[in-house]
Design an enzyme around this catalytic site. Structure first.
Site, PDB file in Angstrom:
ATOM      1  N   CYS A 343     -11.015   0.117   3.567  1.00  0.00           N
ATOM      2  CA  CYS A 343     -10.678   0.122   2.134  1.00  0.00           C
ATOM      3  C   CYS A 343     -10.258  -1.278   1.696  1.00  0.00           C
ATOM      4  O   CYS A 343      -9.102  -1.674   1.899  1.00  0.00           O
ATOM      5  CB  CYS A 343      -9.572   1.128   1.841  1.00  0.00           C
ATOM      6  SG  CYS A 343      -9.117   1.174   0.081  1.00  0.00           S
ATOM      7  N   CYS A 346      -7.200  -1.400  -0.823  1.00  0.00           N
ATOM      8  CA  CYS A 346      -5.863  -1.145  -0.280  1.00  0.00           C
ATOM      9  C   CYS A 346      -5.390  -2.267   0.634  1.00  0.00           C
ATOM     10  O   CYS A 346      -4.264  -2.741   0.526  1.00  0.00           O
ATOM     11  CB  CYS A 346      -5.858   0.170   0.506  1.00  0.00           C
ATOM     12  SG  CYS A 346      -6.297   1.622  -0.473  1.00  0.00           S
ATOM     13  N   ASP A 347      -6.250  -2.648   1.558  1.00  0.00           N
ATOM     14  CA  ASP A 347      -5.825  -3.538   2.637  1.00  0.00           C
ATOM     15  C   ASP A 347      -6.119  -5.011   2.388  1.00  0.00           C
ATOM     16  O   ASP A 347      -5.607  -5.876   3.098  1.00  0.00           O
ATOM     17  CB  ASP A 347      -6.495  -3.106   3.948  1.00  0.00           C
ATOM     18  CG  ASP A 347      -6.146  -1.669   4.318  1.00  0.00           C
ATOM     19  OD1 ASP A 347      -5.055  -1.223   3.921  1.00  0.00           O
ATOM     20  OD2 ASP A 347      -6.960  -1.003   4.979  1.00  0.00           O
TER      21      ASP A 347
END
Length: 526
Positions: A343, A346-347
Site C-alpha cells: 500500500c 499508507c506506507d
C-alpha cells in the site's frame, strides 16, 4: 491552525461534551510543537469544558493527552492528529468526557470486562486511510476501560523511534512494548486477539444458527449487493465475512462508481455495511470459511468455518473477492512489513527521502510510482513486459517526474536484506539474460490480484487462474451455489461490476429457491 468553518463544526461537537476534560501537552521549541500549541489553544477556546495545560512530561515531543478532569488520561497523540486522523481527535474528546461510543452493548461489556494492563501504541502516517480505524478502536477501548491506555504515534514525526523498532508499514500496533498487529483492524478483530475466550464463544453461537435460505460468503461489494437483493425478497439471509468491506477497505480514491464522483474505500465499505444492516441480515464478521460441502438430493449445503462451526443453507453465494498477488520470490515474506509493502498510500511516508522500487507497470503500479515520487528520494518502476500497460495519461505523468526511472523486461528474482530490513532487489534483464541488483530500502508490489478460492479447489469448477466458473446467471458447477465479483470468471474486476454481479446472484439464488424442492430434512421435520 483551524479555519473558521472547521472551528464552527468543532464547536458544535464540543457542545456534546458530558464532563470537563483537559488537554495536557508535552512541548519543546520545535515548529511542530508550536503548531500543536496553536491547535490545542483553538480547541480549548471553543468550549468551557476544555482546559489546556502545558506541564506534560512525555518523552515524545510534541504530544498531548486527552482525559477527564481529575482522572489519569488514557488517550494520547504523539503528533498532530490532522488529515485522516482529525476525526480520531474529535471522537477522543467526546469519549474522554463520557460520551457513549457508537458500538454494540455487547462490545461495550466485552471491553469493560477485560482484565490486566494493556498499553497500546499505534504508529501511523497522516496519509494512511486505514490507520484511523485502528486508532479510533483503541481510543474507544481506552475510554471505556481504566486498564487500557493508547497513544497514536506519527511515524513521520518520530523517525528515530520508528527506526529503532524497525517499523516499515502502518498502522503498526504494539502492546506492552511488543509487536501486536500490523495493518487495518476493526474493533472486533482487536477484541478477538486480546479476549482469548471470544473465539470459542463465537463458535458456539454460530453452531446454533438455524439454516439460511441464502448464505453469502464474502462482505465486499458483490457480497453486500447479494445480501441486499436476497433480503429484499423476504428470505432468511446471512453474510459470512472475514472482513466486511473486503478489499475495498484498502482502496484509497474511488472515482468511477457511477453517480458518486468521489469517495474512498473505507467510506464505501462502511456504507455497504450500513445498507445491509437496513435489512434483517445476519452478519457474521471476522469468520473464515474453510470448506464448502455441497448438499445432495435436496439436502442443505454446508459451509465449515475455521473455528469449527458449520453453517447450513438452501443456497450459497460465493463472493470472496481477491487479494494482492505476491511476487513469490525469496525474501518477500521474510521482509514483509520490513521494506516489502503493498500500500503506497499508507506506507509511503515511512520511506521519505529513500530509494524504493515499484513492481508492476499497470495502472496500479504506475499510480503507486507517481504517488511515491512525491515522498521518496527516488522510485524505480520494474515491468516484466517490454512495455508499460498503464493508461497513456498515467504514463505521461510518470515520465515527467525527475526522480523516477523505468526498467522494462525485468523479472524480479529476489528481495535482498540485511536480516532486519530490505536493502536491495535482484532482477533478470529478460532481453540480455543478465542478473542485476538495485540498492534500495523499499519494495512496493503492484502486480494484480489472485481470487480467494483456494478453499474451494476440488469442490466446484475453477478456471486455470483459480476463478470460479459461472454462467450468465452466476450459477457455478454445483446446483444451488452461485458466485459473484472478483473471485469469478466475469471479466473486468471493478467495484460497480461486482455490485451488479452480486445483485444478479441474489436474484438467481431466489429464483433457484422457488423452483427447488424443500430440503429433505426440513420436509421431514414438517
Amino acid at each position: 491552525m483551524l479555519d473558521a468553518n472547521i472551528k464552527a463544526q468543532l464547536k458544535a461537537y464540543l457542545e456534546k461534551l458530558l464532563q470537563p476534560i483537559e488537554l495536557v501537552a508535552s512541548l519543546d521549541d520545535s515548529a511542530k510543537s508550536a503548531e500543536m500549541r496553536t491547535l490545542l489553544e483553538d480547541i480549548a477556546s471553543l468550549s468551557g469544558k476544555v482546559s489546556l495545560l502545558e506541564n506534560g512530561h512525555d518523552a515524545r515531543k510534541p504530544s498531548f493527552t486527552v482525559g477527564k478532569v481529575g482522572e489519569t488520561a488514557r488517550i494520547g497523540f504523539a503528533g498532530l492528529p490532522m488529515g485522516h486522523e482529525f476525526t480520531s481527535l474529535i471522537l477522543a474528546l467526546l469519549q474522554a468526557s463520557g460520551y457513549a461510543p457508537k458500538i454494540s452493548d455487547a462490545q461495550v461489556e466485552q471491553i469493560k470486562s477485560l482484565t490486566g494492563e494493556f498499553r497500546f501504541e499505534t504508529y501511523i502516517s497522516l496519509s494512511c486511510h486505514n490507520c484511523p480505524d485502528v486508532v479510533q478502536a483503541l481510543n474507544t477501548m481506552a475510554a471505556l476501560n481504566p486498564n487500557i491506555r493508547h497513544v497514536m504515534i506519527d511515524g513521520g514525526l518520530n523517525q528515530a523511534e520508528v527506526e529503532a523498532r524497525q517499523i516499515m508499514a502502518v498502522p503498526s500496533v504494539w502492546l506492552n512494548g511488543e509487536p501486536f498487529a500490523d495493518g487495518r483492524m476493526a474493533l472486533e478483530e482487536i477484541l478477538a486477539k486480546v479476549d482469548t475466550g471470544a473465539a470459542d464463544r463465537e463458535a458456539a453461537k454460530l453452531a446454533e444458527q438455524a439454516p439460511f435460505d441464502v448464505l453469502v460468503v464474502g462482505g465486499g461489494p458483490a457480497g453486500a449487493a447479494a445480501a441486499v437483493y436476497s433480503a429484499r425478497k423476504g428470505i432468511r439471509t446471512g453474510v459470512l465475512a472475514e472482513r466486511f468491506g473486503g478489499q475495498v477497505m484498502d482502496t484509497l480514491a474511488i472515482e468511477n462508481l457511477i453517480s458518486v464522483p468521489h469517495t474512498d474505500g473505507p467510506r464505501l465499505g462502511r456504507a455497504l455495511e450500513e445498507h445491509v444492516k437496513e435489512y434483517e441480515v445476519d452478519i457474521m464478521n471476522l469468520q473464515r470459511a474453510e470448506a464448502l460441502i455441497p448438499g445432495e438430493a435436496g439436502n442443505y449445503h454446508e459451509v465449515r468455518l475455521a473455528n469449527g462451526a458449520v453453517l447450513k443453507a438452501k443456497s450459497v453465494i460465493l463472493a470472496t473477492g481477491a487479494r494482492w498477488r505476491e511476487l513469490n520470490v525469496p525474501g518477500e515474506q521474510e521482509y514483509r512489513g520490513r521494506g516489502v509493502a503493498y500500500c503506497p498510500h499508507c506506507d509511503g511516508p515511512l520511506f521519505k527521502g529513500k530509494r524504493v522500487a515499484v513492481i508492476g507497470g499497470g495502472n496500479s503500479g504506475v499510480e503507486a510510482a507517481i504517488d511515491l515520487a512525491g515522498v521518496t528520494g527516488h522510485v524505480t518502476l520494474l515491468e516484466f513486459g517490454d512495455a508499460l500497460r498503464a493508461d497513456a495519461v498515467l504514463q505521461a505523468k510518470l515520465m515527467s517526474l525527475p526522480n523516477v526511472s523505468v526498467i522494462k523486461s525485468a523479472q524480479t528474482t529476489e528481495v535482498n536484506g540485511d536480516g532486519s530490513k530490505v536493502n536491495g532487489l535482484t532482477y533478470i534483464d529478460r532481453a540480455s539474460g543478465q542478473s542485476q541488483t538495485l540498492a534500495l530500502e523499499g519494495v512496493f508490489v503492484q502486480i494484480g490480484l489472485l481470487p480467494n478460492t483456494d478453499w474451494l479447489k476440488g469442490t466446484l469448477e475453477l478456471s486455470k487462474f483459480g476463478e470460479i466458473v459461472v454462467d450468465a446467471r452466476g450459477q457455478t458447477s454445483v446446483p444451488g451455489v452461485f458466485a459473484a465479483g472478483d473471485c469469478t470468471t466475469v471479466p473486468y474486476k471493478q467495484i460497480i461490476i461486482a455490485m451488479g454481479e452480486g445483485a444478479k446472484a441474489g436474484l438467481s439464488a431466489f429464483d433457484h429457491l422457488i423452483r427447488t424442492a424443500v430440503p429433505a430434512k426440513e420436509a421431514a421435520a414438517a
